[in-house]
Scaffold this active site. Structure first.
Site, PDB file in Angstrom:
ATOM      1  N   CYS A   1      36.385  39.419  48.923  1.00 57.37           N
ATOM      2  CA  CYS A   1      35.220  40.192  48.534  1.00 57.37           C
ATOM      3  C   CYS A   1      33.911  39.641  49.072  1.00 57.37           C
ATOM      4  O   CYS A   1      33.062  40.392  49.567  1.00 57.37           O
ATOM      5  CB  CYS A   1      35.151  40.284  47.012  1.00 57.37           C
ATOM      6  SG  CYS A   1      35.135  38.669  46.213  1.00 57.37           S
TER       7      CYS A   1
ATOM      8  N   HIS B   1      33.936  38.544  41.550  1.00 59.67           N
ATOM      9  CA  HIS B   1      33.878  39.558  42.592  1.00 59.67           C
ATOM     10  C   HIS B   1      32.462  39.623  43.142  1.00 59.67           C
ATOM     11  O   HIS B   1      31.525  39.108  42.518  1.00 59.67           O
ATOM     12  CB  HIS B   1      34.286  40.918  42.000  1.00 59.67           C
ATOM     13  CG  HIS B   1      34.602  41.953  43.029  1.00 59.67           C
ATOM     14  ND1 HIS B   1      35.435  41.710  44.086  1.00 59.67           N
ATOM     15  CD2 HIS B   1      34.207  43.248  43.140  1.00 59.67           C
ATOM     16  CE1 HIS B   1      35.534  42.806  44.821  1.00 59.67           C
ATOM     17  NE2 HIS B   1      34.789  43.764  44.271  1.00 59.67           N
TER      18      HIS B   1
ATOM     19  N   ASP C   1      31.496  49.226  47.187  1.00 64.36           N
ATOM     20  CA  ASP C   1      32.366  48.051  47.175  1.00 64.36           C
ATOM     21  C   ASP C   1      33.244  48.076  48.411  1.00 64.36           C
ATOM     22  O   ASP C   1      34.301  48.706  48.414  1.00 64.36           O
ATOM     23  CB  ASP C   1      33.213  48.049  45.909  1.00 64.36           C
ATOM     24  CG  ASP C   1      33.942  46.724  45.730  1.00 64.36           C
ATOM     25  OD1 ASP C   1      33.908  45.882  46.668  1.00 64.36           O
ATOM     26  OD2 ASP C   1      34.534  46.517  44.659  1.00 64.36           O
TER      27      ASP C   1
END
Lengths: 311, 672
Positions: free
Chosen positions: B414, B458, B474
């Site tokens: 991430c 994250h 995202d």
């Protein structure tokens, strides 16, 4: 020693033999005899309430003779003085000094006959000696012999010119028993047989003072379990809440009851007290300490016993 | 002195091993953070004292002891550079306890050591306040109390468990007073004594700086980050974005939190939502940072937090102990209505000359697409089109990290994707920033609350669209959709172990694990979190919020408790404890009563047995056996032993099944 033996061994040879010997002389009164012996083993004093001629003196004589103890008899009369009981200090002219002349109480077994005939002053001289197990005269304390066992007799019924022992003084006696008339068979045997006193004098002592001291110590070692203590306490509590009584048994009476039950158990050859032992001695220990409000309707010791469940 | 020493010697020899064991119980958990040499010294002192006592010799002389103290204290000072503070202080206490053990002479010293042990037990709370440790410390207190009792009373030395039982009873009796004090005794805001800074080293959590590698380490930790209780149903899994610090400053390698130089947010932080907010309560594990976490996007948060600034919740100070706060978030929202020119410049800033290949790609995208929105979508699709690879073990990035990641290695997690995407957007002239936090969280079926773990950490991106405000995108979701649908374990390629793999998925062990977590959560919620604010609330509800009333309630509560305790202890007419022998005898009596021979309440066992034997002469032996065994078990010497009771029960059973009386009785009762 197995666990089994700790409660129910069937009689020790020693106590069995002594009891058999005594029953040979005192006929038909095994229970009274046993109570008197238990009283002696528990180091208590005995009060016998009965008519003359039922064998009070014989019983006292037998108990003394069984263990080879000294025996003296004091006849209580209205002119009896304390000095006649405990002794007096007299002046010896030859030696030019005072000497204590011990009274008849300096004996191992004392029969105080008809105590209620004497004045309270004379009575209390006896009762104090019983309690303290020593005599103090002119500032000197003298110990009474060991063992020391008083059997007092009292004539029942209201008689002129007597001083019945007050309730508080009765507490000094561990037990009060009556003898009663023998059953017919025993009475016939009594009539047929020889003079009892003679019989006693002829028989050799069955035991010794040392053996008696040993038995007295053994009484203290008889076990009373928590369950049994609870039963004794329940009995005491019952006497205190029964309405017909002036007051219940005192804690000292409770100790006396337990100790007498121990002696009874020992006579039975056991090392632990059972509820039956307490029941067996309860009347003898408790009845003379309980004062009913209304003489005729006072609850009997037996009715108190049956009112208390064994926990 | 010699007289007391000789008098105490036999006692000492007997109580020393127990004392050493009790103190060992207290010291043992401290050994985890004590310097090994301190533990070794304490153990050596105890061993030496035991040996001396066994040989009947005296403790070492005054000069030797003085030397030991000076050496030991110097050692602590050299090791910690101080004698104060949490670690040094506890180490000093432990060391002194060992030395005191060495010079132990008589009962007084033992009492001193035991009381010292109580204190040392309490210090354990400074290191670990978990439920398990509390239970352990309770056991230690119990052992110390038993020791203290044993010291006062030596009558039952052959039955040490009696001391233990008495100690347990006494602790039990003190429980009500403890509860009253716990609830009512005024709490002082903040920790009772100042905790030195070294206590907070090593707390895990998010960092306020994002450089490749940092979150990778976090991803491997299975520790709990926060627990959340929702008032209503929790949001669906893909919507569980837990917002932490926003990183907007970029230096070509690291993303950092916006400093004081950032332009004021103004309109850019206006929040508009049409839907009702979700309410929940967060229990945040300490992370030694100044931010709080909340579901994206928080509108309100309770005590201890300041208004959202720069898009995230801030605490009033570093979060150094577990805290609880209520929060309220909107899941669907619009953030911001317009950016000033200054803000535009701030959020599109890239260091000069960095990432030439990335800038090239961005300007190619700008040419291909018509609008900002299309460009963002194009960029996201890029990650799905090209062979990007999700892994927690990315290769090392050298030189220009963003260029190397986007065009050469193409594998990362991430952090890499969020960072690279934000750079791409900024290069294309679209304001962008990185948001870090947690994504996911699982409900604990055992406790009806959600657990978010450190492994859920994250990072994602927010881009500015003029007609939409800040929009959450995202990029990781385009590379590894499983990550935002099922969590980390689902996104990892086969053969790469995620965190907590040993716990096993869905197994018994995991269920136990979750149960245990739930118990601990309650422990925290109802015990540890009971601080000044909760107490204040409770006292207000109880109308005890004035000092005189509180003092009165405290005194009255304790006095009443003690009075009740005293009354119950002094009550003379306590019933006998249930007696197994009496129970067995009662059964026997009922048996005979059914055959027509009830026992009178005042009838003793011997009389009753005699009566029964007369009635059934053939069974006299069996009846006598039962009565005799009852007499032994109930009235015999030595109280009720298990063996005696067993023998009695056996006799009753034998009587019931074998005796003709009972057989006869059974048939007759059958006829009835």
């Amino acid at each position: 020693m197995s666990a089994h033996a700790s409660v129910s061994r069937a009689g020790t040879p020693e106590t069995d033999r002594i009891l058999r010997e005594a029953e040979r002389v005192i006929l038909g009164k095994p229970r009274t005899l046993r109570l008197a012996l238990a009283c002696l083993l528990a180091r208590g004093h005995l009060l016998i309430e009965d008519r003359p001629g039922v064998g009070k003196t014989t019983l006292a004589l037998v108990l003394a003779r069984l263990f080879g103890l000294d025996f003296r008899r004091i006849q209580f009369t209205s002119d009896l003085l304390p000095a006649d009981v405990i002794g007096a200090t007299i002046y010896e002219r030859q030696a030019e000094r005072f000497r204590f002349q011990p009274g008849p109480i300096f004996t191992q077994v004392v029969l105080a006959d008809e105590v209620n005939r004497a004045t309270p002053k004379a009575q209390s001289a006896l009762l104090e000696a019983m309690e303290e197990r020593q005599v103090t005269t002119d500032g000197t304390t003298r110990a009474l012999p060991e063992p020391f066992f008083v059997i007092a007799t009292q004539n029942p019924g209201d008689q002129l010119g007597t001083f019945p022992l007050p309730e508080s003084q009765l507490d000094r006696f561990l037990m009060r028993v009556d003898i009663g008339d023998p059953d017919p068979a025993a009475e016939r045997e009594l009539l047929r047989g020889r003079d009892r006193r003679e019989l006693i004098r002829e028989a050799p002592p069955a035991s010794t003072p040392d053996a008696l001291a040993g038995l007295q110590r053994a009484v203290g070692r008889v076990h009373a379990s928590d369950a049994l203590i609870a039963y004794v306490q329940a009995l005491l509590a019952q006497t205190r809440r029964t309405p017909g009584l002036v007051h219940g048994l005192s804690p000292r009476a409770g100790q006396a009851l337990l100790h007498a039950a121990r002696a009874w158990a020992l006579l039975d050859g056991r090392e632990a007290v059972l509820p039956e032992d307490v029941q067996a001695v309860f009347t003898a220990v408790a009845a003379h300490r309980l004062q009913g409000r209304d003489h005729d309707r006072a609850p009997t010791a037996e009715s108190l016993l049956s009112a208390v469940a064994i926990p | 002195m010699t007289a007391t020493a000789t008098a105490a010697a036999p006692n000492l020899r007997r109580s020393l091993p127990w004392l050493a064991a009790g103190l060992g119980l207290v010291i043992a958990p401290h050994a985890f953070h004590l310097p090994p040499w301190v533990t070794a010294v304490v153990v050596a002192c105890a061993g030496a004292r035991l040996l001396l006592a066994r040989q009947g010799r005296r403790p070492p002389g005054r000069w030797l002891r003085a030397l030991a103290v000076v050496t030991g204290v110097s050692g602590i000072y050299l090791g910690y550079d101080t004698l104060l503070g949490l670690h040094a202080g506890v180490a000093l206490l432990c060391l002194l306890m060992g030395l005191k053990l060495l010079e132990l002479r008589g009962s007084r010293d033992i009492v001193v050591l035991v009381v010292f042990g109580y204190f040392l037990t309490a210090t354990q709370f400074l290191f670990n306040d978990s439920l398990l440790m509390a239970a352990y410390m309770l056991a230690a207190v119990w052992a110390l109390t038993a020791l203290l009792i044993a010291l006062q009373d030596r009558t039952a030395a052959d039955r040490p468990w009696r001391y233990g039982r008495l100690a347990a009873a006494m602790l039990g009796q003190s429980l009500p007073v403890m509860l009253i004090l716990f609830v009512l005794f005024p709490r002082i805001p903040g920790p009772l004594w100042g905790m030195p800074d070294d206590a907070y080293a090593g707390m895990t959590g998010l960092s306020d700086e994002m450089t490749p590698g940092a979150i990778s380490q976090l991803g491997r930790s299975d520790e709990v980050a926060l627990r959340v209780e929702f008032d209503d149903a929790p949001p669906a899994y893909p919507r569980r974005y837990w917002r932490g610090p926003v990183l907007a400053r970029y230096d070509g390698r690291s993303w950092r939190r916006a400093g004081d130089s950032a332009p004021a947010a103004g309109d850019a932080s206006r929040l508009v939502s049409t839907r009702a907010p979700t309410d929940y309560t967060v229990t945040l594990e300490p992370h030694n940072q100044r931010w709080l976490l909340a579901l994206d996007m928080p509108v309100e948060a309770g005590r201890g937090s300041r208004a959202p600034r720069g898009g995230y919740l801030q605490a009033s100070g570093p979060v150094r102990e577990r805290i609880r706060y209520d929060a309220s978030s909107v899941i669907a929202y619009r953030l911001g209505t317009g950016l000033t020119r200054k803000q535009q410049a701030y959020y599109t800033d890239l260091p000069d000359g960095a990432h030439p290949r990335t800038r090239q790609l961005a300007s190619r995208w700008r040419a291909q697409t018509g609008s900002d929105r299309a460009l963002v979508e194009h960029g996201l699709r890029h990650f799905r089109r090209e062979p990007f690879h999700y892994t927690l073990q990315p290769p090392r990035l050298d030189g220009d990290t963003t260029d190397a990641f986007l065009f050469d290695t193409r594998s990362g997690f991430c952090e890499h994707y969020a960072g690279a995407f934000a750079v791409l957007m900024r290069a294309a002239g679209i304001p962008a920033r990185v948001v870090t936090g947690y994504m996911g969280g699982r409900m604990n079926p055992a406790g009806d609350y959600m657990i978010v773990r450190q492994s859920d950490a994250h990072a994602w991106v927010e881009v500015w669209l003029d007609d939409r405000g800040w929009l959450r995108v995202d990029p990781t979701a385009y590379v590894a959709p499983e990550r935002v649908e099922r969590g980390l374990a689902g996104a990892l390629p086969d053969g790469e172990a995620g965190p907590g793999a040993a716990v096993g998925a869905g197994g018994l062990l995991q269920r136990l694990h979750l149960q245990w977590d739930a118990v601990n959560a309650y422990w925290h919620r109802w015990v540890l979190a009971y601080g000044p604010s909760l107490q204040q609330q409770l006292l207000q509800q109880l109308r005890l919020d004035s000092w005189p009333r509180l003092a009165l309630a405290l005194a009255a509560g304790i006095a009443l408790t003690l009075a009740a305790l005293t009354f119950s202890l002094l009550r003379r007419d306590r019933p006998l404890p249930p007696d197994p022998a009496a129970a067995a005898w009662g059964e026997f009596c009922r048996l005979l009563a059914r055959r027509g021979l009830p026992r009178a309440p005042d009838e003793g066992p011997r009389d009753y047995a005699r009566r029964a034997a007369r009635r059934w002469p053939r069974d006299a032996d069996a009846i006598d056996t039962v009565a005799t065994r009852y007499e032994i078990a109930r009235y015999g010497r030595g109280g009720v032993g298990a063996a005696e009771v067993r023998a009695l029960r056996q006799a009753v059973r034998a009587f019931r099944s074998n005796s003709p009386v009972s057989r006869k009785g059974r048939s007759s009762s059958g006829k009835r």
